[in-house]
Motif scaffolding. Structure first.
Motif, PDB file in Angstrom:
ATOM      1  N   LEU A   1      -9.437   3.099  -6.251  1.00 40.39           N
ATOM      2  CA  LEU A   1      -9.226   4.568  -6.520  1.00 40.39           C
ATOM      3  C   LEU A   1      -8.205   5.175  -5.436  1.00 40.39           C
ATOM      4  O   LEU A   1      -7.316   5.866  -6.018  1.00 40.39           O
ATOM      5  CB  LEU A   1     -10.360   5.510  -6.411  1.00 40.39           C
ATOM      6  N   LEU A   2      -8.011   4.656  -4.143  1.00 41.21           N
ATOM      7  CA  LEU A   2      -7.373   4.999  -3.258  1.00 41.21           C
ATOM      8  C   LEU A   2      -5.914   4.489  -3.824  1.00 41.21           C
ATOM      9  O   LEU A   2      -4.743   5.061  -3.546  1.00 41.21           O
ATOM     10  CB  LEU A   2      -7.584   4.361  -1.963  1.00 41.21           C
ATOM     11  N   ILE A   3      -5.931   3.056  -4.102  1.00 41.68           N
ATOM     12  CA  ILE A   3      -4.689   2.451  -4.501  1.00 41.68           C
ATOM     13  C   ILE A   3      -4.135   3.217  -5.420  1.00 41.68           C
ATOM     14  O   ILE A   3      -2.682   3.516  -5.659  1.00 41.68           O
ATOM     15  CB  ILE A   3      -4.999   0.987  -4.928  1.00 41.68           C
ATOM     16  N   ASP A   4      -5.023   3.506  -6.569  1.00 38.49           N
ATOM     17  CA  ASP A   4      -4.340   4.101  -7.782  1.00 38.49           C
ATOM     18  C   ASP A   4      -3.550   5.514  -7.267  1.00 38.49           C
ATOM     19  O   ASP A   4      -2.615   5.929  -7.946  1.00 38.49           O
ATOM     20  CB  ASP A   4      -5.454   4.472  -8.820  1.00 38.49           C
ATOM     21  N   ARG A   5      -4.260   6.455  -6.420  1.00 35.27           N
ATOM     22  CA  ARG A   5      -3.662   7.689  -6.125  1.00 35.27           C
ATOM     23  C   ARG A   5      -2.607   7.317  -5.129  1.00 35.27           C
ATOM     24  O   ARG A   5      -1.429   7.987  -5.383  1.00 35.27           O
ATOM     25  CB  ARG A   5      -4.641   8.324  -4.980  1.00 35.27           C
ATOM     26  N   LEU A   6      -2.423   6.347  -4.369  1.00 35.15           N
ATOM     27  CA  LEU A   6      -1.028   5.934  -3.781  1.00 35.15           C
ATOM     28  C   LEU A   6       0.072   5.536  -4.747  1.00 35.15           C
ATOM     29  O   LEU A   6       0.942   6.087  -4.843  1.00 35.15           O
ATOM     30  CB  LEU A   6      -1.268   4.813  -2.766  1.00 35.15           C
ATOM     31  N   GLU A   7      -0.176   4.642  -5.827  1.00 38.27           N
ATOM     32  CA  GLU A   7       0.737   4.479  -6.646  1.00 38.27           C
ATOM     33  C   GLU A   7       1.329   5.463  -7.387  1.00 38.27           C
ATOM     34  O   GLU A   7       2.485   5.417  -7.577  1.00 38.27           O
ATOM     35  CB  GLU A   7       0.196   3.365  -7.506  1.00 38.27           C
ATOM     36  N   GLU A   8       0.322   6.393  -7.812  1.00 38.51           N
ATOM     37  CA  GLU A   8       0.733   7.459  -8.596  1.00 38.51           C
ATOM     38  C   GLU A   8       1.509   8.732  -7.821  1.00 38.51           C
ATOM     39  O   GLU A   8       2.528   8.991  -8.486  1.00 38.51           O
ATOM     40  CB  GLU A   8      -0.473   8.164  -9.153  1.00 38.51           C
ATOM     41  N   LYS A   9       1.177   8.795  -6.698  1.00 42.57           N
ATOM     42  CA  LYS A   9       2.008   9.884  -5.818  1.00 42.57           C
ATOM     43  C   LYS A   9       3.294   9.448  -5.458  1.00 42.57           C
ATOM     44  O   LYS A   9       4.041   9.840  -5.438  1.00 42.57           O
ATOM     45  CB  LYS A   9       1.166   9.970  -4.475  1.00 42.57           C
ATOM     46  N   PHE A  10       3.356   8.029  -5.073  1.00 44.87           N
ATOM     47  CA  PHE A  10       4.532   7.666  -4.496  1.00 44.87           C
ATOM     48  C   PHE A  10       5.329   6.709  -5.135  1.00 44.87           C
ATOM     49  O   PHE A  10       6.264   6.083  -4.793  1.00 44.87           O
ATOM     50  CB  PHE A  10       4.362   6.800  -3.021  1.00 44.87           C
ATOM     51  N   LYS A  11       4.911   6.505  -6.403  1.00 44.21           N
ATOM     52  CA  LYS A  11       5.620   5.632  -7.616  1.00 44.21           C
ATOM     53  C   LYS A  11       5.874   4.146  -6.936  1.00 44.21           C
ATOM     54  O   LYS A  11       6.986   3.688  -7.048  1.00 44.21           O
ATOM     55  CB  LYS A  11       6.830   6.366  -7.873  1.00 44.21           C
ATOM     56  N   ILE A  12       4.868   3.569  -6.535  1.00 43.34           N
ATOM     57  CA  ILE A  12       4.937   2.253  -5.982  1.00 43.34           C
ATOM     58  C   ILE A  12       3.815   1.415  -6.631  1.00 43.34           C
ATOM     59  O   ILE A  12       2.989   1.903  -7.497  1.00 43.34           O
ATOM     60  CB  ILE A  12       4.468   2.138  -4.617  1.00 43.34           C
ATOM     61  N   LYS A  13       3.871   0.023  -6.679  1.00 39.56           N
ATOM     62  CA  LYS A  13       3.356  -0.847  -7.125  1.00 39.56           C
ATOM     63  C   LYS A  13       2.432  -1.756  -5.944  1.00 39.56           C
ATOM     64  O   LYS A  13       2.992  -2.600  -5.103  1.00 39.56           O
ATOM     65  CB  LYS A  13       3.644  -1.900  -8.046  1.00 39.56           C
ATOM     66  N   ILE A  14       1.013  -1.636  -5.695  1.00 36.53           N
ATOM     67  CA  ILE A  14       0.434  -2.411  -4.800  1.00 36.53           C
ATOM     68  C   ILE A  14      -0.349  -3.687  -5.294  1.00 36.53           C
ATOM     69  O   ILE A  14      -1.129  -3.488  -5.965  1.00 36.53           O
ATOM     70  CB  ILE A  14      -0.747  -1.613  -4.072  1.00 36.53           C
ATOM     71  N   SER A  15       0.531  -4.782  -5.369  1.00 40.04           N
ATOM     72  CA  SER A  15      -0.004  -6.007  -6.078  1.00 40.04           C
ATOM     73  C   SER A  15      -0.825  -6.603  -5.151  1.00 40.04           C
ATOM     74  O   SER A  15      -1.300  -6.460  -3.776  1.00 40.04           O
ATOM     75  CB  SER A  15       1.418  -6.880  -6.034  1.00 40.04           C
ATOM     76  N   GLU A  16      -1.898  -7.764  -5.614  1.00 42.88           N
ATOM     77  CA  GLU A  16      -2.622  -8.394  -4.846  1.00 42.88           C
ATOM     78  C   GLU A  16      -1.780  -9.324  -3.922  1.00 42.88           C
ATOM     79  O   GLU A  16      -2.282  -9.498  -2.829  1.00 42.88           O
ATOM     80  CB  GLU A  16      -3.286  -9.399  -5.974  1.00 42.88           C
ATOM     81  N   ASP A  17      -0.791  -9.780  -4.105  1.00 43.08           N
ATOM     82  CA  ASP A  17       0.115 -10.488  -3.131  1.00 43.08           C
ATOM     83  C   ASP A  17       0.516  -9.842  -1.725  1.00 43.08           C
ATOM     84  O   ASP A  17       0.197 -10.129  -0.956  1.00 43.08           O
ATOM     85  CB  ASP A  17       1.275 -10.969  -3.735  1.00 43.08           C
ATOM     86  N   LEU A  18       0.769  -8.352  -2.112  1.00 43.90           N
ATOM     87  CA  LEU A  18       1.334  -7.730  -1.038  1.00 43.90           C
ATOM     88  C   LEU A  18      -0.054  -7.401  -0.319  1.00 43.90           C
ATOM     89  O   LEU A  18      -0.228  -7.417   1.089  1.00 43.90           O
ATOM     90  CB  LEU A  18       1.623  -6.177  -1.657  1.00 43.90           C
ATOM     91  N   LEU A  19      -1.126  -7.093  -1.133  1.00 43.73           N
ATOM     92  CA  LEU A  19      -2.487  -6.910  -0.111  1.00 43.73           C
ATOM     93  C   LEU A  19      -3.226  -8.006   0.725  1.00 43.73           C
ATOM     94  O   LEU A  19      -3.226  -7.854   1.747  1.00 43.73           O
ATOM     95  CB  LEU A  19      -3.635  -6.394  -1.192  1.00 43.73           C
ATOM     96  N   SER A  20      -2.856  -9.119  -0.069  1.00 43.30           N
ATOM     97  CA  SER A  20      -3.220 -10.353   0.732  1.00 43.30           C
ATOM     98  C   SER A  20      -2.348 -10.735   1.977  1.00 43.30           C
ATOM     99  O   SER A  20      -2.823 -10.843   2.948  1.00 43.30           O
ATOM    100  CB  SER A  20      -3.160 -11.628  -0.210  1.00 43.30           C
ATOM    101  N   GLN A  21      -1.028 -10.413   1.836  1.00 41.59           N
ATOM    102  CA  GLN A  21      -0.279 -10.573   2.934  1.00 41.59           C
ATOM    103  C   GLN A  21      -0.344  -9.504   4.132  1.00 41.59           C
ATOM    104  O   GLN A  21      -0.710  -9.968   5.370  1.00 41.59           O
ATOM    105  CB  GLN A  21       1.133 -10.300   2.680  1.00 41.59           C
ATOM    106  N   ALA A  22      -0.906  -8.300   3.500  1.00 43.36           N
ATOM    107  CA  ALA A  22      -1.238  -7.405   4.597  1.00 43.36           C
ATOM    108  C   ALA A  22      -2.673  -7.848   5.408  1.00 43.36           C
ATOM    109  O   ALA A  22      -2.876  -7.425   6.562  1.00 43.36           O
ATOM    110  CB  ALA A  22      -1.570  -6.010   3.751  1.00 43.36           C
ATOM    111  N   ILE A  23      -3.365  -8.432   4.664  1.00 44.27           N
ATOM    112  CA  ILE A  23      -4.891  -8.771   5.211  1.00 44.27           C
ATOM    113  C   ILE A  23      -4.437  -9.924   6.061  1.00 44.27           C
ATOM    114  O   ILE A  23      -4.955  -9.888   7.172  1.00 44.27           O
ATOM    115  CB  ILE A  23      -5.705  -9.300   4.106  1.00 44.27           C
ATOM    116  N   LEU A  24      -3.485 -10.871   5.876  1.00 41.61           N
ATOM    117  CA  LEU A  24      -3.138 -11.789   7.021  1.00 41.61           C
ATOM    118  C   LEU A  24      -2.534 -11.321   8.235  1.00 41.61           C
ATOM    119  O   LEU A  24      -3.086 -11.480   9.244  1.00 41.61           O
ATOM    120  CB  LEU A  24      -2.118 -12.739   6.232  1.00 41.61           C
TER     121      LEU A  24
END
Length: 379
Positions: free
Chosen positions: A134-157
């Motif tokens: 839900l947090l990701i959905d709100r961020l994507e909607e508000k800032f017109k971005i796409k948070i992909s699984e690859d981006l999330l995996s890189q951030a976890i690293l």
């Protein structure tokens, strides 16, 4: 990078902020998934205010958490950039009221309240995973971005590397292999919460590399063996110089069980399992945050006690100092129960309260000195 240069660098954050091009996203609780903030293209900035809590007394009751009041007071007084984008975790009643007050008085572009379960059951993990989505959905909607699984995996690293480097530094510090005081160690931990983590990892890695050079490793004969080892446990340490007081009076802080200390970095999310099993990175994050070292707000007193007892045994702790901010209901609920268990194990303890104010230290010096004298006498 030698110690003096590195510590000087991280204590002048204003100069660094001027060069940062990414927008800031504020956060206030270590259960905040900073990996999602990074994946969204923001620079996650933990709010550790320096303002007097009384600045917010017209907006929140004076018997409210002083950390929460300081956060609000700083936002109202200085209107920093992070005030426009903020994620607040529903970790306690004070945080919920901060969310209400921030929306009404500070306002901003994106103010989000993330609900957090109080246990790590399978249902709780599934629920928290859904909340992260839900947090990701709100961020994507508000800032017109796409948070992909690859981006999330890189951030976890990236975040895992920060935790790994801090753990390595902690091991060197505890084993007295390097010349580093408790205050300096805590300043470095704090720096990892307020600087962009990709850049900070580079600096910290270089700093560690320099520290581990043969000429910087302390010989066995110079390592101090006779100081009473102290575990500090509680909420937020508002004044790092309290650790200096412990060391000035003959103690040695070996572990800081606080969200501004070891509890922030002592676990890592299992990023390797994502590639091996095609796991959902959100699932990995949900498990990590709910199963990491728990703070007093989580409903698992036995897990908290087992973890503290392990630290006491592993680090040969001689005394425990409880340091909690005033009006923190969750930590005050836990305090008598943990202290009773310490007494049964014949481990001395001292209880102190903080107010997130600079004039607090003088009142605790005498009590810390007396406590350390008792430990010394009991040897």
């Amino acid at each position: 990078m030698i110690k003096k240069e590195f510590l000087d660098y991280i204590q002048h954050k204003e100069r660094i902020f001027e060069s940062i091009k990414k927008p800031r996203m504020g956060w206030v609780c270590t259960y905040t998934p900073v990996e999602i903030i990074i994946a969204a293209g923001f620079y996650p900035y933990r709010i550790i205010p320096v303002e007097d809590p009384s600045l917010a007394n017209s907006y929140l009751d004076s018997n409210f958490c002083p950390y929460v009041r300081s956060c609000l007071g700083e936002a109202l007084e200085k209107r920093p950039e992070y005030a426009d984008n903020l994620i607040i975790v529903n970790s306690c009643d004070a945080m919920r009221r901060l969310y209400d007050a921030w929306r009404h008085y500070v306002q901003g572009a994106f103010i989000y309240l993330l609900d957090l379960p109080r246990d790590d059951s399978a249902k709780a993990i599934k629920y928290y995973q859904a909340n992260l989505q839900l947090l990701i959905d709100r961020l994507e909607e508000k800032f017109k971005i796409k948070i992909s699984e690859d981006l999330l995996s890189q951030a976890i690293l990236v975040c895992n590397k920060t935790r790994k480097l801090l753990t390595e530094l902690s091991d060197l510090y505890v084993k007295e292999k390097i010349s580093l005081s408790a205050v300096e160690f805590l300043q470095i931990v704090k720096g990892s919460m307020i600087f962009p983590q990709e850049e900070y990892n580079i600096l910290l890695e270089k700093f560690l590399k320099d520290l581990k050079k043969e000429e910087n490793i302390l010989p066995e004969t110079s390592q101090i063996k006779n100081k009473s080892k102290i575990l500090i446990t509680g909420t937020v340490m508002d004044d790092l110089s309290m650790a200096k007081v412990v060391e000035d009076y003959g103690g040695r802080v070996v572990f800081v069980d606080m969200c501004t200390g070891n509890r922030y970095f002592s676990d890592q999310s299992k990023i390797s399992e994502i590639k091996q099993t095609n796991s959902d990175p959100l699932r990995v994050l949900a498990e990590y945050y709910l199963r990491k070292i728990p703070c007093p707000r989580m409903m698992n007193l036995e897990k908290r006690w087992e973890y503290l007892l392990k630290i006491i045994k592993d680090y040969q702790v001689k005394g425990v100092i409880f340091y909690n901010l005033k009006f923190c209901d969750t930590s005050m609920f836990e305090l008598p129960l943990i202290r009773e268990k310490l007494q049964k194990n014949k481990i001395p303890s001292l209880c102190l309260e903080g107010e997130f104010a600079s004039n607090n230290l003088g009142r605790v010096k005498t009590r810390i000195q007396a406590f350390l004298e008792v430990l010394e006498f009991a040897r």
